[in-house]
Design an enzyme around this catalytic site. Structure first.
Site, mmCIF file in Angstrom:
data_model
loop_
_atom_site.group_PDB
_atom_site.id
_atom_site.type_symbol
_atom_site.label_atom_id
_atom_site.label_comp_id
_atom_site.label_asym_id
_atom_site.label_seq_id
_atom_site.Cartn_x
_atom_site.Cartn_y
_atom_site.Cartn_z
ATOM 1 C CE1 TYR A 59 -3.687 -2.839 5.485
ATOM 2 C CE2 TYR A 59 -3.351 -0.148 5.128
ATOM 3 C CZ TYR A 59 -3.373 -1.577 4.752
ATOM 4 O OH TYR A 59 -3.287 -1.865 3.262
ATOM 5 C CE LYS A 104 -0.082 -4.654 2.881
ATOM 6 N NZ LYS A 104 -0.486 -5.909 2.489
ATOM 7 C CB THR A 133 -0.915 0.093 1.234
ATOM 8 O OG1 THR A 133 -1.579 1.303 1.463
ATOM 9 C CG2 THR A 133 -0.063 -0.248 2.498
ATOM 10 C CG ASP A 134 -1.285 4.932 -1.067
ATOM 11 O OD1 ASP A 134 -1.804 4.281 -0.023
ATOM 12 O OD2 ASP A 134 -1.613 6.033 -1.803
ATOM 13 C CD GLU A 135 -3.383 3.690 4.502
ATOM 14 O OE1 GLU A 135 -3.294 3.496 5.660
ATOM 15 O OE2 GLU A 135 -4.589 3.628 4.035
HETATM 16 P P1 NAD Z 1 -9.879 -7.223 2.145
HETATM 17 O O1 NAD Z 1 -9.875 -6.894 3.423
HETATM 18 O O2 NAD Z 1 -11.011 -6.842 1.029
HETATM 19 O O3 NAD Z 1 -9.525 -8.825 1.711
HETATM 20 C C1 NAD Z 1 -8.644 -9.542 2.625
HETATM 21 C C2 NAD Z 1 -8.639 -11.115 2.304
HETATM 22 O O4 NAD Z 1 -7.823 -11.631 3.034
HETATM 23 C C3 NAD Z 1 -9.977 -11.529 3.047
HETATM 24 O O5 NAD Z 1 -10.663 -12.465 1.847
HETATM 25 C C4 NAD Z 1 -9.556 -12.243 4.114
HETATM 26 O O6 NAD Z 1 -10.327 -13.294 4.280
HETATM 27 C C5 NAD Z 1 -8.272 -12.628 3.751
HETATM 28 N N1 NAD Z 1 -7.372 -13.165 4.819
HETATM 29 C C6 NAD Z 1 -7.115 -12.155 6.268
HETATM 30 N N2 NAD Z 1 -6.295 -12.858 6.916
HETATM 31 C C7 NAD Z 1 -6.181 -13.968 6.505
HETATM 32 C C8 NAD Z 1 -5.180 -14.935 6.817
HETATM 33 N N3 NAD Z 1 -4.604 -14.987 7.752
HETATM 34 N N4 NAD Z 1 -4.967 -16.137 5.842
HETATM 35 C C9 NAD Z 1 -5.735 -16.286 4.590
HETATM 36 N N5 NAD Z 1 -6.414 -14.960 4.354
HETATM 37 C C10 NAD Z 1 -6.687 -14.208 5.017
HETATM 38 O O7 NAD Z 1 -8.413 -6.526 1.285
HETATM 39 P P2 NAD Z 1 -8.254 -5.775 -0.079
HETATM 40 O O8 NAD Z 1 -8.670 -4.535 0.246
HETATM 41 O O9 NAD Z 1 -8.872 -6.709 -1.171
HETATM 42 O O10 NAD Z 1 -6.802 -5.729 -0.116
HETATM 43 C C11 NAD Z 1 -5.776 -6.890 -0.500
HETATM 44 C C12 NAD Z 1 -4.316 -6.501 -0.524
HETATM 45 O O11 NAD Z 1 -4.207 -5.242 -1.078
HETATM 46 C C13 NAD Z 1 -3.985 -6.070 1.065
HETATM 47 O O12 NAD Z 1 -2.994 -6.602 1.247
HETATM 48 C C14 NAD Z 1 -4.078 -4.802 1.202
HETATM 49 O O13 NAD Z 1 -3.122 -4.218 2.076
HETATM 50 C C15 NAD Z 1 -3.704 -4.391 -0.103
HETATM 51 N N6 NAD Z 1 -4.161 -2.961 -0.714
HETATM 52 C C16 NAD Z 1 -5.516 -2.713 -0.484
HETATM 53 C C17 NAD Z 1 -5.862 -1.480 -1.280
HETATM 54 C C18 NAD Z 1 -7.119 -0.877 -1.193
HETATM 55 O O14 NAD Z 1 -7.600 0.226 -1.658
HETATM 56 N N7 NAD Z 1 -8.193 -1.847 -0.813
HETATM 57 C C19 NAD Z 1 -5.061 -0.492 -1.712
HETATM 58 C C20 NAD Z 1 -3.445 -0.861 -1.789
HETATM 59 C C21 NAD Z 1 -3.071 -2.114 -1.123
HETATM 60 O O1 DAU Z 2 -4.215 3.742 0.648
HETATM 61 C C1 DAU Z 2 -4.476 2.685 0.405
HETATM 62 C C2 DAU Z 2 -5.220 1.986 1.320
HETATM 63 O O2 DAU Z 2 -6.592 2.610 1.063
HETATM 64 C C3 DAU Z 2 -5.288 0.561 1.619
HETATM 65 O O3 DAU Z 2 -3.935 0.256 1.827
HETATM 66 C C4 DAU Z 2 -6.096 0.350 2.677
HETATM 67 O O4 DAU Z 2 -6.320 -1.241 2.838
HETATM 68 C C5 DAU Z 2 -7.483 0.915 2.277
HETATM 69 O O5 DAU Z 2 -8.412 0.589 3.424
HETATM 70 C C6 DAU Z 2 -7.464 2.115 2.083
HETATM 71 O O6 DAU Z 2 -7.056 3.047 3.415
HETATM 72 P P1 DAU Z 2 -7.799 4.503 3.905
HETATM 73 O O7 DAU Z 2 -7.915 4.389 5.167
HETATM 74 O O8 DAU Z 2 -7.381 5.434 2.968
HETATM 75 O O9 DAU Z 2 -9.416 4.002 3.578
HETATM 76 P P2 DAU Z 2 -10.854 4.128 3.946
HETATM 77 O O10 DAU Z 2 -12.113 3.926 2.767
HETATM 78 O O11 DAU Z 2 -11.141 3.588 5.396
HETATM 79 O O12 DAU Z 2 -10.862 5.898 4.051
HETATM 80 C C7 DAU Z 2 -10.664 6.676 2.998
HETATM 81 C C8 DAU Z 2 -10.706 7.984 3.518
HETATM 82 O O13 DAU Z 2 -12.133 8.273 4.018
HETATM 83 C C9 DAU Z 2 -9.813 8.239 4.777
HETATM 84 O O14 DAU Z 2 -9.258 9.602 4.742
HETATM 85 C C10 DAU Z 2 -10.913 8.104 5.777
HETATM 86 C C11 DAU Z 2 -12.010 8.879 5.315
HETATM 87 N N1 DAU Z 2 -13.448 8.185 5.908
HETATM 88 C C12 DAU Z 2 -13.596 6.791 6.064
HETATM 89 C C13 DAU Z 2 -14.547 6.092 6.501
HETATM 90 C C14 DAU Z 2 -14.620 4.626 6.501
HETATM 91 C C15 DAU Z 2 -14.467 8.850 6.299
HETATM 92 O O15 DAU Z 2 -14.377 10.176 6.402
HETATM 93 N N2 DAU Z 2 -15.544 8.239 6.784
HETATM 94 C C16 DAU Z 2 -15.618 7.039 6.996
HETATM 95 O O16 DAU Z 2 -16.732 6.470 7.258
#
Ligand code: NAD
Ligand code: DAU
Length: 348
Positions: free
Chosen positions: A154, A158, A128-130
Site C-alpha cells: 500500500y 502511494k 499518507t504518512d506511511e
Molecule cells: P476508502 O478506502 O474509505 O475510500 C476509497 C474510495 O475510493 C472508495 O469510495 C472506493 O470506491 C474508491 N475507489 C477505489 N478505487 C477506485 C477507482 N479505481 N476509481 C474510482 N474510485 C475508486 O479510503 P479513505 O480512508 O477514505 O482514504 C482516502 C484517501 O486518503 C486515500 O488516498 C488514502 O490513501 C488517503 N489517506 C487515508 C488515511 C486514513 O487514515 N484513512 C490517512 C491518510 C491518507
Molecule cells: O497512517 C495513515 C494510514 O492509516 C492510511 O494511509 C491508511 O489508508 C489507513 O488504513 C491507516 O493505515 P494503518 O495500517 O495504520 O491503519 P489500520 O487501521 O489498518 O491499523 C492501525 C493500527 O492498528 C496498525 O498498527 C495495525 C493495528 N491493527 C489493525 C487492525 C485492522 C490491529 O492491531 N488489529 C487490527 O485488527
C-alpha cells in the site's frame, strides 16, 4: 466551474464532499467513485437532490469517462482521494493497489495535462504518512523532507503516486499540491480499519484482534480536521509543495482499544463482563511499521491549520456515531466483508 472529487463515496471522501457541497454552493461538486467494497452511496445520501452535487460511478482509469467529465462540467479543480487504502488487503493482493493508486493517479494527471494549460486548474493529491516508513521511539516526527521509505505494498503504491504528482508539476507545470496525512478516524470509516473493527467486534462480543504486542503507535486525527486541512491546502497551498497533516496525538494501539472498550462499557453498560476482556493478541502484520508521528509545523505556520478537535471527545462522538448507525455497519459487513475477515483473521 466545478470540482471533481475522486473516491468521494469512501470514508474521508464522503466527509470532504459534505463539507464542500455545504461550504461552496456556487461550485458544482462532481464525485467520481467506482464503488468498490469501500465505497458506499449511503455515505452521501444526505446530499441527494442538492443543486450543486453530482455523483458518477466510474473508474479513475477510464480516460474517456474522466475526459468527458472534465469537458461537461468544466472541471477546474481535482481533489484526488480514490485509492485502495487498506494495508492488510495490500499484503494479501497488491494488484488493485498498483492499478488504482499508481496507474489511476497517472491517468488523472494525464487528463489534467490535456485539459489545463500550465498553471491552470488545481490538483490536490491526498496521500499518507506511511510513505515515510517507520520511526523508532525517539526519532523526530516526519517532516516534508523526511526521505521516502515505504514498507508495505500500500505505502509503496502511494509513494509511487506521490512521485508521479511531483514529476507532473516539474515537467508539465500541472498546478499540484500534495498532502501526507496520519491515521484518520470518525464517521463512515469502513469496518476493516482498527477503530471501527474494534467497535463492531466489541458490540458483537467478539475477540478484539491486536497485532503483535499492541505497542505500535499511530498519530490519530479526527476526519473533520483532515477535511478542513484539505480545503485550506487546496485553496492556499503553494503549487508543487507538500504539506504534512497530523493530529499531534500519538497513541499505542492497545491504549486505543482499551479506550474504545471503556467508552462502550460506559455508554451501553459492561454486559456480562468488561469489554477489555475481549482483547486478543494475534500474529503481527508483516512489515508492520512501529511508529508514525507527523510534524505539521509547515501547514500550521504557512496556512494557519491545526486540529480543532480534542482526541478523547472526538473518539467518544465517533463511538456514539457507530452506535447510532448500526444499520450502516450491518450493511458494510456483507458476504464479501466476511470473506475478507476470515482470510485476514482466522488462524492468524
Ligand atoms: P476508502 O478506502 O474509505 O475510500 C476509497 C474510495 O475510493 C472508495 O469510495 C472506493 O470506491 C474508491 N475507489 C477505489 N478505487 C477506485 C477507482 N479505481 N476509481 C474510482 N474510485 C475508486 O479510503 P479513505 O480512508 O477514505 O482514504 C482516502 C484517501 O486518503 C486515500 O488516498 C488514502 O490513501 C488517503 N489517506 C487515508 C488515511 C486514513 O487514515 N484513512 C490517512 C491518510 C491518507
Ligand atoms: O497512517 C495513515 C494510514 O492509516 C492510511 O494511509 C491508511 O489508508 C489507513 O488504513 C491507516 O493505515 P494503518 O495500517 O495504520 O491503519 P489500520 O487501521 O489498518 O491499523 C492501525 C493500527 O492498528 C496498525 O498498527 C495495525 C493495528 N491493527 C489493525 C487492525 C485492522 C490491529 O492491531 N488489529 C487490527 O485488527
Amino acid at each position: 466551474m466545478s470540482w471533481l472529487v475522486t473516491g468521494g463515496a469512501g470514508f474521508i471522501g464522503s466527509n470532504l464532499v459534505q463539507l464542500l457541497v455545504n461550504r461552496y454552493p456556487e461550485k458544482r461538486i462532481v464525485v467520481l467513485d467506482a464503488l468498490t467494497y469501500a465505497g458506499n452511496l449511503e455515505n452521501l445520501a444526505s446530499l441527494e437532490g442538492r443543486e450543486n452535487f453530482r455523483f458518477v460511478r466510474g473508474d479513475i482509469r477510464d480516460r474517456a469517462l474522466v475526459g468527458k467529465l472534465f469537458d461537461e462540467h468544466a472541471i477546474d479543480g481535482v481533489y484526488h482521494l480514490a485509492a485502495e487504502s487498506h494495508v492488510d488487503r495490500s499484503i494479501m493482493d497488491s494488484g488493485a493497489f498498483i492499478g488504482t493508486n499508481v496507474e489511476g493517479t497517472w491517468s488523472l494527471l494525464e487528463i489534467a495535462r490535456q485539459r489545463w494549460k500550465p498553471g491552470e486548474g488545481r490538483f490536490l493529491h491526498v496521500s499518507t504518512d506511511e510513505v515515510y516508513g517507520s520511526l523508532g521511539p525517539d526519532d523526530p516526527a516526519f517532516t516534508e523532507t523526511t526521505p521516502y521509505a515505504p514498507n508495505s505494498p500500500y505505502s509503496a503504491s502511494k509513494a509511487a503516486s506521490d512521485h508521479l504528482v511531483r514529476a507532473w508539476f516539474h515537467t508539465y507545470g500541472i498546478n499540484v499540491v500534495t498532502t501526507n496525512c496520519s491515521n484518520n478516524f470518525g464517521p463512515w470509516q469502513f469496518p476493516e480499519k482498527l477503530i471501527p473493527v474494534v467497535i463492531c467486534n466489541a458490540l458483537a462480543g467478539k475477540p478484539l484482534p491486536v497485532y503483535g504486542d499492541g505497542m505500535n503507535v499511530r498519530d490519530w486525527l479526527f476526519v473533520e480536521d483532515h477535511c478542513e486541512a484539505l480545503d485550506l491546502v487546496f485553496r492556499e497551498g503553494r503549487a508543487g509543495e507538500v504539506y504534512n497533516i497530523g493530529g499531534g496525538n500519538e497513541v499505542p494501539n492497545l491504549r486505543i482499544i482499551e479506550k474504545v472498550c471503556d467508552l462502550i462499557d460506559g455508554i451501553c453498560g459492561p454486559g456480562a463482563s468488561p469489554r477489555r476482556e475481549l482483547i486478543t493478541f494475534v500474529k503481527d502484520r508483516p512489515g508492520h511499521d512501529r511508529r508514525y508521528a507527523i510534524d505539521f509545523t509547515k501547514v500550521s505556520a504557512e496556512l494557519g491549520w491545526a486540529p480543532a478537535h480534542q482526541f478523547d471527545d472526538a473518539l467518544r462522538s465517533t463511538v456514539e456515531w457507530y452506535l447510532r448507525h448500526d444499520k450502516w455497519l450491518h450493511s458494510c459487513r456483507s458476504g464479501a466483508y466476511l470473506e475478507y475477515y476470515e482470510k485476514n483473521y482466522t488462524g492468524r
